[in-house]
Design an enzyme around this catalytic site. Sequence first.
Site, PDB file in Angstrom:
ATOM      1  N   GLU A 193      -6.933 -12.370   5.802  1.00 16.64           N
ATOM      2  CA  GLU A 193      -5.914 -11.977   7.048  1.00 16.64           C
ATOM      3  C   GLU A 193      -6.305 -12.058   8.409  1.00 16.64           C
ATOM      4  O   GLU A 193      -5.763 -12.926   9.290  1.00 16.64           O
ATOM      5  CB  GLU A 193      -5.722 -10.369   6.508  1.00 16.64           C
ATOM      6  CG  GLU A 193      -4.806  -9.656   7.467  1.00 16.64           C
ATOM      7  CD  GLU A 193      -4.505  -7.976   7.182  1.00 16.64           C
ATOM      8  OE1 GLU A 193      -5.322  -7.687   6.679  1.00 16.64           O
ATOM      9  OE2 GLU A 193      -3.579  -7.538   7.256  1.00 16.64           O
ATOM     10  N   ASP A 237       3.404  -5.106   2.441  1.00 15.67           N
ATOM     11  CA  ASP A 237       2.378  -4.471   2.824  1.00 15.67           C
ATOM     12  C   ASP A 237       2.339  -2.986   3.270  1.00 15.67           C
ATOM     13  O   ASP A 237       1.832  -2.190   2.470  1.00 15.67           O
ATOM     14  CB  ASP A 237       1.633  -5.260   4.142  1.00 15.67           C
ATOM     15  CG  ASP A 237       0.193  -5.168   4.311  1.00 15.67           C
ATOM     16  OD1 ASP A 237      -0.416  -4.830   3.508  1.00 15.67           O
ATOM     17  OD2 ASP A 237      -0.273  -5.870   5.354  1.00 15.67           O
ATOM     18  N   ASP A 238       2.988  -2.858   4.359  1.00 18.87           N
ATOM     19  CA  ASP A 238       3.017  -1.124   4.782  1.00 18.87           C
ATOM     20  C   ASP A 238       4.395  -1.105   5.238  1.00 18.87           C
ATOM     21  O   ASP A 238       4.385  -1.041   6.676  1.00 18.87           O
ATOM     22  CB  ASP A 238       1.890  -1.018   5.869  1.00 18.87           C
ATOM     23  CG  ASP A 238       0.515  -1.087   5.126  1.00 18.87           C
ATOM     24  OD1 ASP A 238      -0.010  -0.213   4.388  1.00 18.87           O
ATOM     25  OD2 ASP A 238      -0.139  -2.144   5.493  1.00 18.87           O
ATOM     26  N   HIS A 298       0.727  -1.225  -0.014  1.00 15.32           N
ATOM     27  CA  HIS A 298       0.090  -0.085  -0.058  1.00 15.32           C
ATOM     28  C   HIS A 298       0.911   1.321   0.134  1.00 15.32           C
ATOM     29  O   HIS A 298       1.687   1.468   0.939  1.00 15.32           O
ATOM     30  CB  HIS A 298      -0.893  -0.089   1.488  1.00 15.32           C
ATOM     31  CG  HIS A 298      -1.693  -1.178   1.335  1.00 15.32           C
ATOM     32  ND1 HIS A 298      -3.061  -1.312   0.909  1.00 15.32           N
ATOM     33  CD2 HIS A 298      -1.505  -2.398   1.873  1.00 15.32           C
ATOM     34  CE1 HIS A 298      -3.635  -2.497   1.322  1.00 15.32           C
ATOM     35  NE2 HIS A 298      -2.573  -3.211   1.794  1.00 15.32           N
TER      36      HIS A 298
HETATM   37  N1  ADE Z   1      -4.624  -1.209   4.435  1.00 15.28           N
HETATM   38  C1  ADE Z   1      -3.386  -1.074   4.396  1.00 15.28           C
HETATM   39  N2  ADE Z   1      -2.728  -2.374   4.930  1.00 15.28           N
HETATM   40  C2  ADE Z   1      -3.821  -3.042   5.037  1.00 15.28           C
HETATM   41  C3  ADE Z   1      -3.881  -4.375   5.576  1.00 15.28           C
HETATM   42  N3  ADE Z   1      -2.825  -5.214   5.925  1.00 15.28           N
HETATM   43  N4  ADE Z   1      -5.172  -5.069   5.738  1.00 15.28           N
HETATM   44  C4  ADE Z   1      -6.117  -4.504   5.189  1.00 15.28           C
HETATM   45  N5  ADE Z   1      -6.087  -3.217   4.793  1.00 15.28           N
HETATM   46  C5  ADE Z   1      -4.901  -2.695   4.704  1.00 15.28           C
HETATM   47 ZN    ZN Z   2      -2.500  -5.065   2.538  1.00 18.47          ZN
END
Ligand code: ADE
Ligand code: ZN
Length: 351
Positions: A208, A286-287, A27
């Site tokens: 998740e 992911d982030d 993201h």
């Molecule tokens: N938005 C950013 N990271 C996320 C994640 N791991 N799961 C769901 N939405 C997200």
């Molecule tokens: Zn994600």
Amino acid sequence: MIDFDAIPRSALPALLKRMPKAELHMHIEGSLEPEMIFRLAQRNGVPLKYASVEALRAAYAFTDLQSFLDIYYAGASVLLKEQDFFDMAFAYFEKAAADHVVHSELFFDPQTHTERGVPIEAVIVGLSHACRRAHQELGISATLILCFLRHLSEEQAFATLEQALPYRHQFVGVGLDSSERGHPPEKFARVFARCRELGLHVVAHAGEEGPPAYIRSALDVLKVERIDHGVRCVESPPLVQRLARERVPLTVCPLSNVKLCVFKSMAEHNLPALLDAGLVATVNSDDPAYFGGYVNDNFAAVFDALPQLGARQAWQLARNSFDASFADEAHKARWRAALDKTFDEAGQAAR
Ligand code: ADE
Ligand code: ZN
């Protein structure tokens, strides 16, 4: 033939770093480092409730997905102008290039910005400008995937799609992210059907925090081509068999899963089980600014904690990342050949 058995474990850390790879679950708003959040807050006159970079970083102690999302959306509030989106994305691409990422499919969350009055044009034009520059200057093939926020309504997703359509050629697909529990994929059945009609690729976060049933409905109702995360599939052996049989890729994010308490520790991560079951699993960040590292940090952490993972699995994960990508076959063939060459040379050097 690659001689995986000849490659010693000691060669693995360097090999994981230098092997070519694709990143399919990142993201872009999650790449905003605290330093950049403060710089953009100052540039745009946006107030922050944290006194310093250190105080912000100290708040990154998450207990679940929602506790992270609250801070993530607050961090994204500093993004106002096209230049901000460009700067954020180009900073990510520089890190990705250093990690030998040759192809990247970036998620972005337009609703996080349009809800604050930021025009969607600033978001998409800034990000696609960064994608073009990444290609020209860093040799990275980069594309965008527009994500709908699942805590909002399907009507709002339709409105966002409408706003984005003038920029249709600047993103390759749509995804579904944000708070998973209580927001099953079927809530977005009609908007995903419309996106498929438009020829967009479709993916969704599922499994998740949510149950295996959400993975099943992402496949059956949304007809997604990849599942983002998907690690909870192991709770349903028939679902695992189906994912393997249909070669549905899972974009797994190990550091994220540990930070958000999906697994208690990296040693308990189920990536080896997913690979053993024949799933098309990939490793992603992911982030990265929130979870402790970029894609190579994810590879390093998961291989360090799990001795079952060796050179063969490293090759498989990189190979899966190309197979699972939405790139064209000519690019995929080139990346697969470069990957094989990297491992061939590592095998020969070890003999
Ligand atoms: N938005 C950013 N990271 C996320 C994640 N791991 N799961 C769901 N939405 C997200
Ligand atoms: Zn994600």
